[in-house]
Design a protein around this motif. Structure first.
Motif, PDB file in Angstrom:
ATOM      1  N   LYS A  63     104.682  87.788 -21.781  1.00 24.16           N
ATOM      2  CA  LYS A  63     105.341  86.666 -21.827  1.00 24.16           C
ATOM      3  C   LYS A  63     104.255  85.646 -22.646  1.00 24.16           C
ATOM      4  CE  LYS A  63     107.261  86.560 -17.289  1.00 24.16           C
ATOM      5  NZ  LYS A  63     107.348  85.996 -15.871  1.00 24.16           N
ATOM      6  N   GLU A  64     104.815  85.061 -23.412  1.00 23.24           N
ATOM      7  CA  GLU A  64     103.969  83.925 -24.513  1.00 23.24           C
ATOM      8  C   GLU A  64     103.702  82.769 -23.659  1.00 23.24           C
ATOM      9  OE1 GLU A  64     106.295  83.063 -27.832  1.00 23.24           O
ATOM     10  OE2 GLU A  64     106.317  85.256 -28.650  1.00 23.24           O
ATOM     11  N   GLY A  65     102.350  82.130 -23.817  1.00 22.94           N
ATOM     12  CA  GLY A  65     102.186  81.001 -23.237  1.00 22.94           C
ATOM     13  C   GLY A  65     102.644  79.690 -23.989  1.00 22.94           C
ATOM     14  N   TYR A  66     102.700  78.637 -23.385  1.00 24.62           N
ATOM     15  CA  TYR A  66     103.218  77.290 -24.115  1.00 24.62           C
ATOM     16  C   TYR A  66     102.291  76.221 -23.743  1.00 24.62           C
ATOM     17  CZ  TYR A  66     105.193  75.678 -19.767  1.00 24.62           C
ATOM     18  OH  TYR A  66     105.240  75.256 -18.528  1.00 24.62           O
ATOM     19  N   MET A  67     102.392  75.278 -24.714  1.00 27.00           N
ATOM     20  CA  MET A  67     101.415  73.973 -24.403  1.00 27.00           C
ATOM     21  C   MET A  67     102.106  72.955 -25.244  1.00 27.00           C
ATOM     22  SD  MET A  67      97.908  74.787 -26.778  1.00 27.00           S
ATOM     23  CE  MET A  67      98.119  74.831 -28.565  1.00 27.00           C
ATOM     24  N   TYR A  68     101.881  71.652 -24.868  1.00 29.81           N
ATOM     25  CA  TYR A  68     102.513  70.591 -25.458  1.00 29.81           C
ATOM     26  C   TYR A  68     101.997  70.160 -26.792  1.00 29.81           C
ATOM     27  CZ  TYR A  68     103.453  65.411 -25.655  1.00 29.81           C
ATOM     28  OH  TYR A  68     104.074  64.338 -26.116  1.00 29.81           O
ATOM     29  N   LEU A  69     102.897  69.867 -27.751  1.00 31.40           N
ATOM     30  CA  LEU A  69     102.638  69.712 -28.969  1.00 31.40           C
ATOM     31  C   LEU A  69     102.129  68.140 -29.198  1.00 31.40           C
ATOM     32  CD1 LEU A  69     102.222  70.401 -31.886  1.00 31.40           C
ATOM     33  CD2 LEU A  69     104.682  70.183 -32.347  1.00 31.40           C
ATOM     34  N   SER A  70     100.873  67.775 -28.958  1.00 37.10           N
ATOM     35  CA  SER A  70     100.584  66.312 -28.691  1.00 37.10           C
ATOM     36  C   SER A  70     100.101  65.707 -30.152  1.00 37.10           C
ATOM     37  CB  SER A  70      99.153  66.421 -27.884  1.00 37.10           C
ATOM     38  OG  SER A  70      98.230  67.143 -28.325  1.00 37.10           O
ATOM     39  N   ASN A  71     100.011  64.532 -30.084  1.00 34.81           N
ATOM     40  CA  ASN A  71      99.485  63.879 -31.601  1.00 34.81           C
ATOM     41  C   ASN A  71      98.161  64.563 -31.901  1.00 34.81           C
ATOM     42  OD1 ASN A  71     101.778  62.451 -31.799  1.00 34.81           O
ATOM     43  ND2 ASN A  71     101.037  60.742 -30.614  1.00 34.81           N
ATOM     44  N   GLU A  72      97.346  64.903 -30.930  1.00 33.74           N
ATOM     45  CA  GLU A  72      96.098  65.216 -31.296  1.00 33.74           C
ATOM     46  C   GLU A  72      96.124  66.723 -32.147  1.00 33.74           C
ATOM     47  OE1 GLU A  72      91.704  66.406 -28.853  1.00 33.74           O
ATOM     48  OE2 GLU A  72      93.408  65.413 -27.975  1.00 33.74           O
ATOM     49  N   ILE A  73      96.967  67.636 -31.341  1.00 34.19           N
ATOM     50  CA  ILE A  73      97.186  68.822 -32.099  1.00 34.19           C
ATOM     51  C   ILE A  73      97.758  68.768 -33.436  1.00 34.19           C
ATOM     52  CG2 ILE A  73      98.614  71.112 -31.694  1.00 34.19           C
ATOM     53  CD1 ILE A  73      98.151  71.006 -28.899  1.00 34.19           C
ATOM     54  N   LYS A  74      98.790  67.666 -33.289  1.00 28.11           N
ATOM     55  CA  LYS A  74      99.303  67.688 -34.697  1.00 28.11           C
ATOM     56  C   LYS A  74      98.280  67.260 -35.918  1.00 28.11           C
ATOM     57  CE  LYS A  74     103.844  66.291 -32.860  1.00 28.11           C
ATOM     58  NZ  LYS A  74     104.778  64.922 -32.730  1.00 28.11           N
TER      59      LYS A  74
END
Length: 482
Positions: A63-74
């Motif tokens: 299974k692929e993991g997932y994470m929140y697309l935060s402004n910091e990541i953007k």
């Protein structure tokens, strides 16, 4: 005196901690290929979905993991196909993969290094400004890393802190090398997380460690060789370590929702899908003094025991405590202080809220690893999952201990075992492994299934008349070999 007992089975690591002979915490880690909280992976960005603010990352598992697309990541401009470091913050559930964060951190006893951060921060529990200034004299900011100073750093020496900082930096650089130069994605940090965490947080003076695995013994001995007043010994009896030291009996009691208090009162712990609810009762503590004093005494002892039970059972999420109503406001303050003191050793993320208008106390607690119930119990098949029964693997472990003990003490080779009907299909479907797991292949085992049994019953068979009466339940030789 603190005692730490470390038992490693084929698929399970269990650690129990006693303070002055009282069991205070018990941790369980299953040997699994599933990702565990705190593990660090080298992953590859598979999909970016701005519409649901999510990034899906291939970490080398099904299974692929997932994470929140935060402004910091953007702002970092992460792109599809990019290789990144991620840490597991939530284990997979159902069809969902593990929840991830790109804020990877390496913990030590005195500090935590977090990649991508900056500056030096302090634990909220450190309020002494002089202590902070003293630490900042020799712990300086590091480019690309945030250094978080932990509570135990206040009493640590400069030399110990600098030594740990150097060790953590080497681990961070190792992660960076694997990210940049390794061709494979997958786990790159996180073996023995629970064990390392427990040793990191519990190795004070006058600590006694008992371990039953030679490899663990060598690793722990190497880790504590410079620490004083720590004794480590290797356990090599035939019986399991937890059974030998009576810990197994204490753990099995945790299935009972009622805990009696020395004053005559009791607490009742009920778990629901939404929360854990704890009710305090006066019980037999009703004679000899004013009612207000009886209530205070019961609530005070309950507060101390509730703190212990929360950590021991590893209760998490929302916990609601219904103390006995107190008319005196000063009594509420005394009980609240006792509850906070009882939970002060808990290094997890915990918040205790004041008494409500209904005299309820609410606690929010982040779980540290799995609950004790997760490895003790499983859904009951006969009631379609509405109830819980002991796991068959746990029953096998208990039976094995009973058989070994009887064989060593009295050379008994014959046993009558009675199991609840709930286990009949799974046991008879793989009888060979059941017997092997309980050390029963070379014993005469008489096996019966009945309704209404609390887990199991086992009886050593000494007389021929006993065996004759139970002959219909005897497992034949050919059945052991199937």
């Amino acid at each position: 005196m603190r005692d730490i007992f470390i038992e490693r089975g084929k698929n399970l690591l269990r650690v129990a901690i006693k303070e002055k002979t009282i069991l205070t915490e018990c941790f369980v880690e299953e040997c699994s290929k599933e990702p565990q909280i705190g593990e660090i992976y080298k992953g590859r960005v598979k999909t970016i979905l701005p519409g649901i603010n999510s990034i899906f990352v291939d970490i080398g598992l099904k299974k692929e993991g997932y994470m929140y697309l935060s402004n910091e990541i953007k702002s970092q401009g992460i792109k599809k196909g990019q290789e990144i470091l991620v840490e597991i913050v939530k284990e997979p559930l159902g069809s969902k993969g593990a929840k991830l964060t790109n804020k990877v951190s390496i913990p030590g006893s005195f500090m935590v290094l977090s990649l991508g951060g900056k500056g030096i921060t302090f634990s909220k529990r450190i309020s002494n400004s002089e202590a902070k200034e003293k630490i900042e004299e020799f712990i300086k900011p590091i480019d690309g890393l945030e250094v978080t100073i932990r509570t135990d750093a206040v009493s640590a020496s400069k030399e110990d802190m600098l030594c740990e900082l150097q060790t953590l930096l080497e681990e961070v650089r190792g992660l960076e090398r694997k990210l940049n130069y390794s061709l494979n994605i997958g786990k790159i940090y996180g073996d023995n997380l629970i064990l390392n965490k427990i040793l990191r947080e519990n190795l004070g003076n006058n600590t006694n460690i008992v371990v039953d695995n030679e490899e663990d013994f060598k690793d722990i001995k190497e880790a504590v060789n410079k620490k004083e007043n720590i004794n480590i010994s290797l356990f090599n009896e035939s019986r399991s370590l937890f059974d030998y030291y009576g810990i197994e009996k204490e753990i099995i009691k945790l299935r009972h929702n009622k805990v009696n208090l020395n004053c005559g009162g009791s607490i009742v712990i009920d778990k629901t899908e939404a929360m854990n609810v704890i009710d305090v009762n006066t019980g037999k503590n009703t004679k000899g003094r004013s009612f207000d004093k009886i209530i205070l005494e019961t609530n005070l002892e309950a507060a101390k025991e509730i703190g212990r039970q929360i950590m021991l059972r590893n209760l998490s999420g929302i916990i609601v405590i219904d103390f006995i109503d107190m008319r005196d406001f000063s009594h509420k303050a005394i009980v609240m202080n006792a509850l906070k003191e009882a939970l002060s050793p808990d290094k997890g993320n915990i918040k205790i809220f004041p008494f409500t208008e209904l005299d309820l106390v609410q606690i929010a607690r982040k779980r540290r690893g799995k609950s004790i119930y997760d490895y003790l119990e499983e859904p009951c098949l006969r009631c379609k999952g509405n109830g819980e029964v002991l796991k068959i693997s746990y029953i096998e472990n208990l039976l094995r201990n009973e058989i070994i003990k009887s064989n060593i003490d009295n050379a008994i080779e014959d046993f009558y075992i009675e199991l609840d009907k709930n286990y009949e299909e799974i046991v008879t479907g793989d009888l060979f492994n059941f017997l092997r797991n309980i050390e029963g292949l070379n014993k005469e085992i008489y096996l019966n299934f009945a309704c209404g049994i609390e887990g199991y019953k086992i009886e050593p068979l000494i007389f021929q008349s006993q065996k004759e009466n139970l002959k219909n339940f005897k497992i034949k030789g050919y059945e052991k070999c199937e």
